[in-house]
Design a protein around this motif. Structure first.
Motif, PDB file in Angstrom:
ATOM      1  N   MET A   1      -0.748  16.325 -12.285  1.00 22.55           N
ATOM      2  CA  MET A   1      -2.105  16.312 -11.723  1.00 22.55           C
ATOM      3  C   MET A   1      -2.024  16.338 -10.200  1.00 22.55           C
ATOM      4  O   MET A   1      -1.282  15.572  -9.588  1.00 22.55           O
ATOM      5  CB  MET A   1      -2.855  15.049 -12.171  1.00 22.55           C
ATOM      6  N   HIS A   2      -2.789  17.237  -9.574  1.00 25.89           N
ATOM      7  CA  HIS A   2      -2.844  17.305  -8.119  1.00 25.89           C
ATOM      8  C   HIS A   2      -3.605  16.101  -7.576  1.00 25.89           C
ATOM      9  O   HIS A   2      -4.494  15.558  -8.236  1.00 25.89           O
ATOM     10  CB  HIS A   2      -3.527  18.603  -7.684  1.00 25.89           C
ATOM     11  N   ILE A   3      -3.252  15.677  -6.350  1.00 31.63           N
ATOM     12  CA  ILE A   3      -3.898  14.506  -5.763  1.00 31.63           C
ATOM     13  C   ILE A   3      -5.412  14.667  -5.699  1.00 31.63           C
ATOM     14  O   ILE A   3      -6.156  13.703  -5.868  1.00 31.63           O
ATOM     15  CB  ILE A   3      -3.310  14.211  -4.364  1.00 31.63           C
ATOM     16  N   ARG A   4      -5.876  15.898  -5.459  1.00 32.92           N
ATOM     17  CA  ARG A   4      -7.323  16.086  -5.368  1.00 32.92           C
ATOM     18  C   ARG A   4      -8.022  15.812  -6.696  1.00 32.92           C
ATOM     19  O   ARG A   4      -9.246  15.617  -6.737  1.00 32.92           O
ATOM     20  CB  ARG A   4      -7.650  17.503  -4.891  1.00 32.92           C
ATOM     21  N   ASP A   5      -7.250  15.779  -7.797  1.00 27.30           N
ATOM     22  CA  ASP A   5      -7.823  15.486  -9.107  1.00 27.30           C
ATOM     23  C   ASP A   5      -7.748  14.002  -9.445  1.00 27.30           C
ATOM     24  O   ASP A   5      -8.227  13.594 -10.506  1.00 27.30           O
ATOM     25  CB  ASP A   5      -7.099  16.307 -10.191  1.00 27.30           C
ATOM     26  N   TRP A   6      -7.139  13.208  -8.572  1.00 29.00           N
ATOM     27  CA  TRP A   6      -7.072  11.771  -8.790  1.00 29.00           C
ATOM     28  C   TRP A   6      -8.451  11.158  -8.573  1.00 29.00           C
ATOM     29  O   TRP A   6      -9.291  11.714  -7.851  1.00 29.00           O
ATOM     30  CB  TRP A   6      -6.113  11.117  -7.804  1.00 29.00           C
ATOM     31  N   PRO A   7      -8.700   9.983  -9.151  1.00 30.59           N
ATOM     32  CA  PRO A   7      -9.936   9.253  -8.810  1.00 30.59           C
ATOM     33  C   PRO A   7      -9.993   9.017  -7.308  1.00 30.59           C
ATOM     34  O   PRO A   7      -8.962   8.741  -6.667  1.00 30.59           O
ATOM     35  CB  PRO A   7      -9.787   7.931  -9.577  1.00 30.59           C
ATOM     36  N   ALA A   8     -11.158   9.118  -6.725  1.00 35.30           N
ATOM     37  CA  ALA A   8     -11.310   9.042  -5.270  1.00 35.30           C
ATOM     38  C   ALA A   8     -10.695   7.769  -4.690  1.00 35.30           C
ATOM     39  O   ALA A   8     -10.109   7.784  -3.604  1.00 35.30           O
ATOM     40  CB  ALA A   8     -12.788   9.124  -4.887  1.00 35.30           C
ATOM     41  N   GLY A   9     -10.805   6.672  -5.413  1.00 29.98           N
ATOM     42  CA  GLY A   9     -10.293   5.409  -4.908  1.00 29.98           C
ATOM     43  C   GLY A   9      -8.784   5.310  -4.876  1.00 29.98           C
ATOM     44  O   GLY A   9      -8.235   4.359  -4.316  1.00 29.98           O
ATOM     45  N   GLU A  10      -8.089   6.285  -5.487  1.00 28.16           N
ATOM     46  CA  GLU A  10      -6.630   6.249  -5.532  1.00 28.16           C
ATOM     47  C   GLU A  10      -5.989   7.264  -4.597  1.00 28.16           C
ATOM     48  O   GLU A  10      -4.772   7.242  -4.397  1.00 28.16           O
ATOM     49  CB  GLU A  10      -6.148   6.502  -6.968  1.00 28.16           C
ATOM     50  N   ARG A  11      -6.777   8.162  -4.011  1.00 30.39           N
ATOM     51  CA  ARG A  11      -6.222   9.170  -3.108  1.00 30.39           C
ATOM     52  C   ARG A  11      -5.868   8.515  -1.774  1.00 30.39           C
ATOM     53  O   ARG A  11      -6.657   7.756  -1.215  1.00 30.39           O
ATOM     54  CB  ARG A  11      -7.237  10.287  -2.883  1.00 30.39           C
ATOM     55  N   PRO A  12      -4.661   8.805  -1.254  1.00 30.48           N
ATOM     56  CA  PRO A  12      -4.222   8.132  -0.019  1.00 30.48           C
ATOM     57  C   PRO A  12      -5.195   8.262   1.143  1.00 30.48           C
ATOM     58  O   PRO A  12      -5.491   7.269   1.819  1.00 30.48           O
ATOM     59  CB  PRO A  12      -2.885   8.815   0.284  1.00 30.48           C
ATOM     60  N   ARG A  13      -5.719   9.449   1.395  1.00 28.75           N
ATOM     61  CA  ARG A  13      -6.613   9.621   2.541  1.00 28.75           C
ATOM     62  C   ARG A  13      -7.909   8.843   2.360  1.00 28.75           C
ATOM     63  O   ARG A  13      -8.396   8.199   3.293  1.00 28.75           O
ATOM     64  CB  ARG A  13      -6.916  11.108   2.757  1.00 28.75           C
ATOM     65  N   LYS A  15      -8.354   6.222   0.470  1.00 27.75           N
ATOM     66  CA  LYS A  15      -8.041   4.795   0.569  1.00 27.75           C
ATOM     67  C   LYS A  15      -7.926   4.358   2.025  1.00 27.75           C
ATOM     68  O   LYS A  15      -8.425   3.306   2.414  1.00 27.75           O
ATOM     69  CB  LYS A  15      -6.728   4.499  -0.171  1.00 27.75           C
ATOM     70  N   LEU A  16      -7.267   5.185   2.833  1.00 27.22           N
ATOM     71  CA  LEU A  16      -7.091   4.852   4.241  1.00 27.22           C
ATOM     72  C   LEU A  16      -8.434   4.770   4.953  1.00 27.22           C
ATOM     73  O   LEU A  16      -8.700   3.835   5.712  1.00 27.22           O
ATOM     74  CB  LEU A  16      -6.183   5.888   4.910  1.00 27.22           C
ATOM     75  N   LEU A  17      -9.300   5.751   4.698  1.00 28.59           N
ATOM     76  CA  LEU A  17     -10.598   5.770   5.375  1.00 28.59           C
ATOM     77  C   LEU A  17     -11.476   4.589   4.966  1.00 28.59           C
ATOM     78  O   LEU A  17     -12.220   4.042   5.779  1.00 28.59           O
ATOM     79  CB  LEU A  17     -11.319   7.088   5.069  1.00 28.59           C
ATOM     80  N   LYS A  18     -11.377   4.203   3.704  1.00 24.04           N
ATOM     81  CA  LYS A  18     -12.249   3.153   3.195  1.00 24.04           C
ATOM     82  C   LYS A  18     -11.709   1.758   3.456  1.00 24.04           C
ATOM     83  O   LYS A  18     -12.467   0.832   3.791  1.00 24.04           O
ATOM     84  CB  LYS A  18     -12.461   3.346   1.694  1.00 24.04           C
ATOM     85  N   ARG A  19     -10.364   1.591   3.345  1.00 26.41           N
ATOM     86  CA  ARG A  19      -9.794   0.247   3.375  1.00 26.41           C
ATOM     87  C   ARG A  19      -8.769   0.036   4.490  1.00 26.41           C
ATOM     88  O   ARG A  19      -8.295  -1.072   4.698  1.00 26.41           O
ATOM     89  CB  ARG A  19      -9.147  -0.061   2.023  1.00 26.41           C
ATOM     90  N   GLY A  20      -8.421   1.098   5.223  1.00 28.49           N
ATOM     91  CA  GLY A  20      -7.455   0.963   6.309  1.00 28.49           C
ATOM     92  C   GLY A  20      -6.051   1.337   5.889  1.00 28.49           C
ATOM     93  O   GLY A  20      -5.688   1.273   4.706  1.00 28.49           O
ATOM     94  N   ALA A  21      -5.244   1.720   6.873  1.00 26.81           N
ATOM     95  CA  ALA A  21      -3.888   2.190   6.592  1.00 26.81           C
ATOM     96  C   ALA A  21      -2.991   1.096   6.026  1.00 26.81           C
ATOM     97  O   ALA A  21      -2.027   1.372   5.314  1.00 26.81           O
ATOM     98  CB  ALA A  21      -3.269   2.761   7.866  1.00 26.81           C
ATOM     99  N   VAL A  23      -3.300  -0.882   3.653  1.00 25.28           N
ATOM    100  CA  VAL A  23      -3.259  -1.037   2.193  1.00 25.28           C
ATOM    101  C   VAL A  23      -2.395   0.022   1.530  1.00 25.28           C
ATOM    102  O   VAL A  23      -2.099  -0.077   0.338  1.00 25.28           O
ATOM    103  CB  VAL A  23      -4.683  -0.995   1.581  1.00 25.28           C
ATOM    104  N   LEU A  24      -1.991   1.048   2.263  1.00 26.55           N
ATOM    105  CA  LEU A  24      -1.213   2.128   1.673  1.00 26.55           C
ATOM    106  C   LEU A  24       0.262   1.745   1.567  1.00 26.55           C
ATOM    107  O   LEU A  24       0.806   1.048   2.432  1.00 26.55           O
ATOM    108  CB  LEU A  24      -1.339   3.409   2.501  1.00 26.55           C
ATOM    109  N   SER A  25       0.901   2.217   0.524  1.00 25.68           N
ATOM    110  CA  SER A  25       2.341   2.013   0.378  1.00 25.68           C
ATOM    111  C   SER A  25       3.083   2.963   1.318  1.00 25.68           C
ATOM    112  O   SER A  25       2.495   3.889   1.898  1.00 25.68           O
ATOM    113  CB  SER A  25       2.772   2.307  -1.061  1.00 25.68           C
ATOM    114  N   ASP A  26       4.388   2.739   1.472  1.00 21.07           N
ATOM    115  CA  ASP A  26       5.189   3.638   2.307  1.00 21.07           C
ATOM    116  C   ASP A  26       5.085   5.072   1.802  1.00 21.07           C
ATOM    117  O   ASP A  26       4.963   6.017   2.601  1.00 21.07           O
ATOM    118  CB  ASP A  26       6.658   3.205   2.294  1.00 21.07           C
ATOM    119  N   ALA A  27       5.143   5.247   0.485  1.00 20.18           N
ATOM    120  CA  ALA A  27       5.075   6.586  -0.083  1.00 20.18           C
ATOM    121  C   ALA A  27       3.724   7.232   0.183  1.00 20.18           C
ATOM    122  O   ALA A  27       3.635   8.435   0.475  1.00 20.18           O
ATOM    123  CB  ALA A  27       5.355   6.532  -1.591  1.00 20.18           C
ATOM    124  N   GLU A  28       2.649   6.454   0.106  1.00 18.21           N
ATOM    125  CA  GLU A  28       1.318   7.014   0.352  1.00 18.21           C
ATOM    126  C   GLU A  28       1.138   7.410   1.812  1.00 18.21           C
ATOM    127  O   GLU A  28       0.550   8.447   2.118  1.00 18.21           O
ATOM    128  CB  GLU A  28       0.251   6.010  -0.072  1.00 18.21           C
TER     129      GLU A  28
END
Length: 224
Positions: A1-13, A15-21, A23-28
């Motif tokens: 599944m492409h990231i754009r098909d993920w639930p909005a709350g799980e996409r790295p960008r 998540k960053l915009l809504k909750r801040g950088a 909260v992201l993992s190193d991989a994200e």
């Protein structure tokens, strides 16, 4: 599944915009730079693979731009972006010391030394020169050595302090082995430096040892 098909709350960008950088993992965080992944993998999976094979994150980012460009999923453009982002972080930390404000948080100096010295394959001894209000005047790498150590000459440290008309100085060096535990030699050179600088009325405020973890302050241990 492409990231754009993920639930909005799980996409790295998102998540960053809504909750801040933070909260992201190193991989994200790394995935945001990648944008897309290797064939058959999304950006996050590709980032996880990079970290598993060439990480952890600090070790990955210590690669030179040329070496980063050779890693799968990166290439020259992304390697340049990562290297540029790291240098922006370095300059951001430096700006906090160089903008003319008095140094009131000793830990900030430790972070600055860590950013400048950590990851070098040989030992480097550096100094941060301060004025009477503890504002940064200059930062200099004074001595370079082998993987085992750098020979420190107090007379040269005093000479550079006088050249900058410094009233105080903070010194630091890295341990390429990764252990930040000060050695007996570290304590001895700290004592010699303090005594030598006192002869010209320059205060030695601290000596940081940089390893894999948090910087170790000899002043905090009562050794300065």
């Amino acid at each position: 599944m492409h990231i754009r098909d993920w639930p909005a709350g799980e996409r790295p960008r998102e998540k960053l915009l809504k909750r801040g950088a933070v909260v992201l993992s190193d991989a994200e965080l790394l995935a945001i730079f990648l944008g897309s992944g290797l064939r058959g993998l999304d950006a996050v999976a590709t980032a996880r693979q990079l970290l598993a094979e060439h990480g952890p994150l600090r070790r990955l980012l210590e690669h030179s731009p040329a070496d980063l460009a050779k890693l799968p999923g990166l290439g020259p453009a992304r390697a340049c972006q990562l290297s540029a982002a790291l240098e922006l972080c370095n300059r951001y930390l430096a700006a906090g010391l160089e903008r003319g404000d008095a140094l009131t948080d000793p830990a900030a100096a430790g972070r600055y030394f860590a950013q400048r010295l950590r990851g070098h394959p040989s030992e480097i001894f550096a100094a941060l020169f301060l004025d009477t209000r503890h504002r940064a005047l200059a930062f200099e790498e004074l001595f370079r050595g082998t993987v085992d150590g750098a020979e420190v000459h107090p007379r040269e440290v005093v000479r550079r302090a006088l050249a900058h008309n410094a009233a105080a100085i903070i010194v630091g060096h890295n341990h390429p082995s990764g252990s930040a535990e000060p050695s007996a030699a570290d304590r001895a050179v700290t004592t010699r430096l303090k005594q030598s600088l006192a002869l010209v009325d320059v205060r030695l405020l601290d000596h940081f040892v940089i390893g894999d973890g948090a910087p170790v302050s000899l002043a905090a241990r009562g050794w300065v």
